[in-house]
Design a protein around this motif. Structure first.
Motif, PDB file in Angstrom:
ATOM      1  N   ILE A 101       0.832  -1.206   0.000  1.00 47.50           N
ATOM      2  CA  ILE A 101       0.000   0.000   0.000  1.00 47.50           C
ATOM      3  C   ILE A 101       0.862   1.249   0.000  1.00 47.50           C
ATOM      4  O   ILE A 101       0.622   2.201  -0.733  1.00 47.50           O
ATOM      5  N   VAL A 102       1.934   1.264   0.813  1.00 46.39           N
ATOM      6  CA  VAL A 102       2.826   2.422   0.870  1.00 46.39           C
ATOM      7  C   VAL A 102       3.492   2.659  -0.469  1.00 46.39           C
ATOM      8  O   VAL A 102       3.553   3.784  -0.978  1.00 46.39           O
ATOM      9  N   LEU A 103       4.004   1.596  -1.081  1.00 48.15           N
ATOM     10  CA  LEU A 103       4.716   1.753  -2.358  1.00 48.15           C
ATOM     11  C   LEU A 103       3.777   2.177  -3.484  1.00 48.15           C
ATOM     12  O   LEU A 103       4.132   3.013  -4.314  1.00 48.15           O
TER      13      LEU A 103
ATOM     14  N   PHE B  81      12.901   0.577  -8.623  1.00 48.14           N
ATOM     15  CA  PHE B  81      12.684  -0.198  -7.399  1.00 48.14           C
ATOM     16  C   PHE B  81      11.623  -1.269  -7.677  1.00 48.14           C
ATOM     17  O   PHE B  81      10.703  -1.053  -8.470  1.00 48.14           O
ATOM     18  N   TYR B  82      11.752  -2.406  -7.006  1.00 48.01           N
ATOM     19  CA  TYR B  82      10.783  -3.477  -7.208  1.00 48.01           C
ATOM     20  C   TYR B  82      10.389  -4.103  -5.878  1.00 48.01           C
ATOM     21  O   TYR B  82      11.134  -4.106  -4.910  1.00 48.01           O
ATOM     22  N   LEU B  83       9.168  -4.629  -5.851  1.00 46.01           N
ATOM     23  CA  LEU B  83       8.652  -5.361  -4.709  1.00 46.01           C
ATOM     24  C   LEU B  83       7.807  -6.500  -5.239  1.00 46.01           C
ATOM     25  O   LEU B  83       6.889  -6.286  -6.026  1.00 46.01           O
ATOM     26  N   GLY B  84       8.121  -7.720  -4.844  1.00 47.18           N
ATOM     27  CA  GLY B  84       7.387  -8.879  -5.324  1.00 47.18           C
ATOM     28  C   GLY B  84       6.869  -9.738  -4.192  1.00 47.18           C
ATOM     29  O   GLY B  84       7.490  -9.851  -3.126  1.00 47.18           O
ATOM     30  N   VAL B  85       5.707 -10.357  -4.422  1.00 50.39           N
ATOM     31  CA  VAL B  85       5.114 -11.309  -3.491  1.00 50.39           C
ATOM     32  C   VAL B  85       4.840 -12.588  -4.272  1.00 50.39           C
ATOM     33  O   VAL B  85       4.219 -12.539  -5.339  1.00 50.39           O
TER      34      VAL B  85
ATOM     35  N   MET C 242       4.722  -8.846  -9.266  1.00 56.72           N
ATOM     36  CA  MET C 242       5.850  -7.935  -9.103  1.00 56.72           C
ATOM     37  C   MET C 242       5.357  -6.508  -9.317  1.00 56.72           C
ATOM     38  O   MET C 242       4.622  -6.230 -10.268  1.00 56.72           O
ATOM     39  N   PHE C 243       5.750  -5.608  -8.419  1.00 53.76           N
ATOM     40  CA  PHE C 243       5.375  -4.197  -8.492  1.00 53.76           C
ATOM     41  C   PHE C 243       6.636  -3.354  -8.681  1.00 53.76           C
ATOM     42  O   PHE C 243       7.673  -3.611  -8.063  1.00 53.76           O
ATOM     43  N   TYR C 244       6.547  -2.364  -9.551  1.00 59.51           N
ATOM     44  CA  TYR C 244       7.698  -1.509  -9.862  1.00 59.51           C
ATOM     45  C   TYR C 244       7.396  -0.055  -9.511  1.00 59.51           C
ATOM     46  O   TYR C 244       6.268   0.426  -9.688  1.00 59.51           O
TER      47      TYR C 244
END
Length: 230
Positions: A9-11, A36-40, A226-228
């Protein structure tokens, strides 16, 4: 999983704010994307021996920074090289224990075993390398992307946990894990939402890990989102 969704949510909020702010700035002809990346992910085990099975929900959280290096004038083809962290759990019925001399032993929990949890964890420092294609422009922040690549990882901590009868068992920094892990990656999607796949090319365990006289050659397969963020 709550802390994972809070981070998402923050990203995502940061990405929306950044995109709105960027529209009032001058056009940047030397722009870069997806730094930047964030993956689950949902973590699977491949090449399992007979009767080794997964249970429960095995999760992965992956985040880091990638230096985006465009390769053409339109800057929609690029090479990405970065550094990140990967946190993984695997719920399954492979019991990790020790014999008297201190060597690890491996056996399968069957239907007669009484336990509530049996899993191992691996936390890695990772080096992602990607070949990147996208439909972005200097003024378009919603676009299609296909990123294929290779990821090299090094295990920094590992644990195994068994909760059951006759006693609970826990081990830290298991030396039978292959410290070096590597595999192929694929990210594809539009705007915020991107499907992600990782396929491990080498086994999770070293040749010292033996089940019924055979090496445990299971590998990691990760499927998720994956979120960028710029």
């Amino acid at each position: 999983m709550k802390y994972i969704f809070k981070i998402l949510i923050v990203l995502l909020s940061f990405q929306c704010a950044f995109s709105q702010e960027s529209t009032i700035k001058e056009i940047d002809s030397l722009y870069k994307e997806d730094q930047f990346y964030l993956g689950v992910t949902y973590n699977l085990l491949g090449q399992k021996p007979d009767k080794l099975s997964q249970n429960g929900f095995s999760t992965g959280l992956h985040f880091g920074f990638i230096n985006d290096m465009p390769l053409n004038e339109n800057r929609n083809v690029a090479l990405g090289v970065g550094l990140g962290v990967s946190i993984n759990s695997f719920n399954q019925n492979l019991l990790i224990d020790k014999d008297n001399p201190g060597a690890f032993t491996y056996s399968l929990l069957d239907g007669n075993s009484t336990y509530s949890k049996n899993k191992f964890y691996r936390n890695l420092i990772e080096l992602p390398i990607e070949f990147r294609w996208r439909t972005s422009t200097p003024t378009e922040y919603k676009f299609w992307r296909i990123y294929t690549g290779f990821k090299l990882g090094y295990i920094i901590t590992s644990d195994s946990k068994f909760k059951g009868q006759p006693e609970s068992i826990k081990y830290h920094n298991i030396n039978d894990f292959n410290k070096l892990q590597y595999g192929l990656t694929l990210s594809a999607g539009y705007n915020t939402w991107n499907l992600y796949l990782y396929y491990g090319l080498n086994p999770i365990f070293s040749k010292d890990a033996v089940l019924n006289g055979n090496a445990i050659d299971i590998n990691a397969i990760k499927v998720g989102l994956m979120f960028y963020v710029l």
